[in-house]
Design a protein around this motif. Structure first.
Motif, PDB file in Angstrom:
ATOM      1  N   UNK A   1       0.792  -1.230   0.000  1.00  7.22           N
ATOM      2  CA  UNK A   1       0.000   0.000   0.000  1.00  7.22           C
ATOM      3  C   UNK A   1       0.823   1.278   0.000  1.00  7.22           C
ATOM      4  N   UNK A   2       2.134   1.155  -0.020  1.00  7.69           N
ATOM      5  CA  UNK A   2       2.996   2.330  -0.108  1.00  7.69           C
ATOM      6  C   UNK A   2       4.338   1.903  -0.682  1.00  7.69           C
ATOM      7  N   UNK A   3       5.097   2.876  -1.124  1.00  9.18           N
ATOM      8  CA  UNK A   3       6.390   2.600  -1.761  1.00  9.18           C
ATOM      9  C   UNK A   3       7.469   2.475  -0.692  1.00  9.18           C
ATOM     10  N   UNK A   4       7.795   1.245  -0.354  1.00 10.14           N
ATOM     11  CA  UNK A   4       8.714   0.984   0.748  1.00 10.14           C
ATOM     12  C   UNK A   4      10.053   1.683   0.571  1.00 10.14           C
ATOM     13  N   UNK A   5      10.497   1.872  -0.654  1.00 10.65           N
ATOM     14  CA  UNK A   5      11.824   2.428  -0.879  1.00 10.65           C
ATOM     15  C   UNK A   5      11.953   3.886  -0.440  1.00 10.65           C
ATOM     16  N   UNK A   6      10.852   4.523  -0.094  1.00 13.01           N
ATOM     17  CA  UNK A   6      10.909   5.892   0.424  1.00 13.01           C
ATOM     18  C   UNK A   6      10.847   5.945   1.951  1.00 13.01           C
ATOM     19  N   UNK A   7      10.764   4.785   2.584  1.00 12.00           N
ATOM     20  CA  UNK A   7      10.466   4.742   4.006  1.00 12.00           C
ATOM     21  C   UNK A   7      11.560   4.078   4.842  1.00 12.00           C
ATOM     22  N   UNK A   8      11.840   4.686   5.974  1.00 13.31           N
ATOM     23  CA  UNK A   8      12.653   4.044   6.995  1.00 13.31           C
ATOM     24  C   UNK A   8      11.784   3.034   7.739  1.00 13.31           C
ATOM     25  N   UNK A   9      12.411   1.977   8.199  1.00 11.87           N
ATOM     26  CA  UNK A   9      11.696   0.936   8.937  1.00 11.87           C
ATOM     27  C   UNK A   9      12.360   0.720  10.289  1.00 11.87           C
ATOM     28  N   UNK A  10      11.542   0.622  11.300  1.00  8.80           N
ATOM     29  CA  UNK A  10      12.039   0.306  12.635  1.00  8.80           C
ATOM     30  C   UNK A  10      11.426  -0.980  13.144  1.00  8.80           C
ATOM     31  N   UNK A  11      12.203  -1.699  13.919  1.00 13.24           N
ATOM     32  CA  UNK A  11      11.696  -2.868  14.641  1.00 13.24           C
ATOM     33  C   UNK A  11      11.643  -2.507  16.121  1.00 13.24           C
ATOM     34  N   UNK A  12      10.541  -2.873  16.731  1.00 17.92           N
ATOM     35  CA  UNK A  12      10.339  -2.638  18.155  1.00 17.92           C
ATOM     36  C   UNK A  12       9.878  -3.939  18.807  1.00 17.92           C
ATOM     37  N   UNK A  13       9.980  -3.980  20.109  1.00 17.48           N
ATOM     38  CA  UNK A  13       9.451  -5.150  20.803  1.00 17.48           C
ATOM     39  C   UNK A  13       8.845  -4.727  22.128  1.00 17.48           C
ATOM     40  N   UNK A  14       7.912  -5.534  22.572  1.00 19.11           N
ATOM     41  CA  UNK A  14       7.276  -5.278  23.865  1.00 19.11           C
ATOM     42  C   UNK A  14       7.112  -6.592  24.598  1.00 19.11           C
ATOM     43  N   UNK A  15       7.809  -6.686  25.712  1.00 17.18           N
ATOM     44  CA  UNK A  15       7.715  -7.869  26.553  1.00 17.18           C
ATOM     45  C   UNK A  15       6.546  -7.711  27.529  1.00 17.18           C
TER      46      UNK A  15
ATOM     47  N   UNK B   1       7.034  -4.087  13.442  1.00 17.24           N
ATOM     48  CA  UNK B   1       7.738  -3.203  12.529  1.00 17.24           C
ATOM     49  C   UNK B   1       6.877  -1.963  12.292  1.00 17.24           C
ATOM     50  N   UNK B   2       7.558  -0.875  11.982  1.00 16.09           N
ATOM     51  CA  UNK B   2       6.894   0.403  11.768  1.00 16.09           C
ATOM     52  C   UNK B   2       7.630   1.157  10.672  1.00 16.09           C
ATOM     53  N   UNK B   3       6.925   2.067  10.025  1.00 14.96           N
ATOM     54  CA  UNK B   3       7.498   2.789   8.894  1.00 14.96           C
ATOM     55  C   UNK B   3       7.261   4.290   9.025  1.00 14.96           C
ATOM     56  N   UNK B   4       8.175   5.042   8.449  1.00 10.39           N
ATOM     57  CA  UNK B   4       8.021   6.488   8.351  1.00 10.39           C
ATOM     58  C   UNK B   4       8.750   6.943   7.097  1.00 10.39           C
ATOM     59  N   UNK B   5       8.177   7.912   6.402  1.00  6.01           N
ATOM     60  CA  UNK B   5       8.827   8.415   5.199  1.00  6.01           C
ATOM     61  C   UNK B   5      10.182   9.012   5.566  1.00  6.01           C
ATOM     62  N   UNK B   6      11.193   8.660   4.804  1.00  2.00           N
ATOM     63  CA  UNK B   6      12.547   9.065   5.142  1.00  2.00           C
ATOM     64  C   UNK B   6      12.712  10.581   5.119  1.00  2.00           C
ATOM     65  N   UNK B   7      13.333  11.099   6.171  1.00  4.54           N
ATOM     66  CA  UNK B   7      13.644  12.525   6.206  1.00  4.54           C
ATOM     67  C   UNK B   7      14.992  12.790   6.860  1.00  4.54           C
ATOM     68  N   UNK B   8      15.398  11.909   7.754  1.00  3.97           N
ATOM     69  CA  UNK B   8      16.676  12.060   8.446  1.00  3.97           C
ATOM     70  C   UNK B   8      17.075  10.671   8.935  1.00  3.97           C
TER      71      UNK B   8
END
Length: 127
Positions: free
Chosen positions: A26-40, A96-103
């Motif tokens: 649903x979006x162009x992954x190549x423009x986005x940073x991806x983070x992995x998070x976890x919650x115990x 996992x989470x995404x945000x459009x790359x800016x920094x």
């Protein structure tokens, strides 16, 4: 429709390995940073690793360096988290989470777009 779907979780013995996948649509992954998070259980969500949109910069939580590796394949809209030498304290739901790359990507959940989070995959490390 934006969607992030994690997979690859499961039960593994201490010392074992798992590779988590984050499939984006649903979006162009190549423009986005991806983070992995976890919650115990009973703990706050914590940042695990992030990778910028091109894959050229990667960051890890200090406690996980050397055991976890993040990578991505923009051609198939996937991001991976290779987890080695797993410990019981790695037991958590991984997101996992995404945000459009800016920094530079961040290991802070507020950096990521509110609507760009997956539902998580459970990793259980136990003998």
């Amino acid at each position: 429709q934006v969607q992030l779907v994690e997979s690859g979780g499961g039960l593994v013995q201490p010392g074992g390995s798992l590779r988590l996948s984050c499939a984006a649509s649903g979006f162009a992954l190549n423009y986005y940073d991806i983070g992995w998070f976890r919650q115990a259980p009973g703990k706050e969500r914590e940042g695990v690793s992030c990778i910028d949109n091109s894959g050229s910069r990667r960051y890890y939580a200090d406690s996980l360096k050397g055991r976890f590796t993040i990578s991505r394949d923009n051609g198939i809209n996937k991001v991976y988290l290779q987890m080695n030498r797993l410990k019981p304290e790695d037991t958590a739901v991984y997101y996992c989470a995404a945000v459009r790359h800016s920094s530079e990507c961040q290991l802070v959940s507020s950096y990521y777009s509110k609507d760009y989070w997956g539902k998580g995959t459970l990793v259980t490390v136990s003998s």
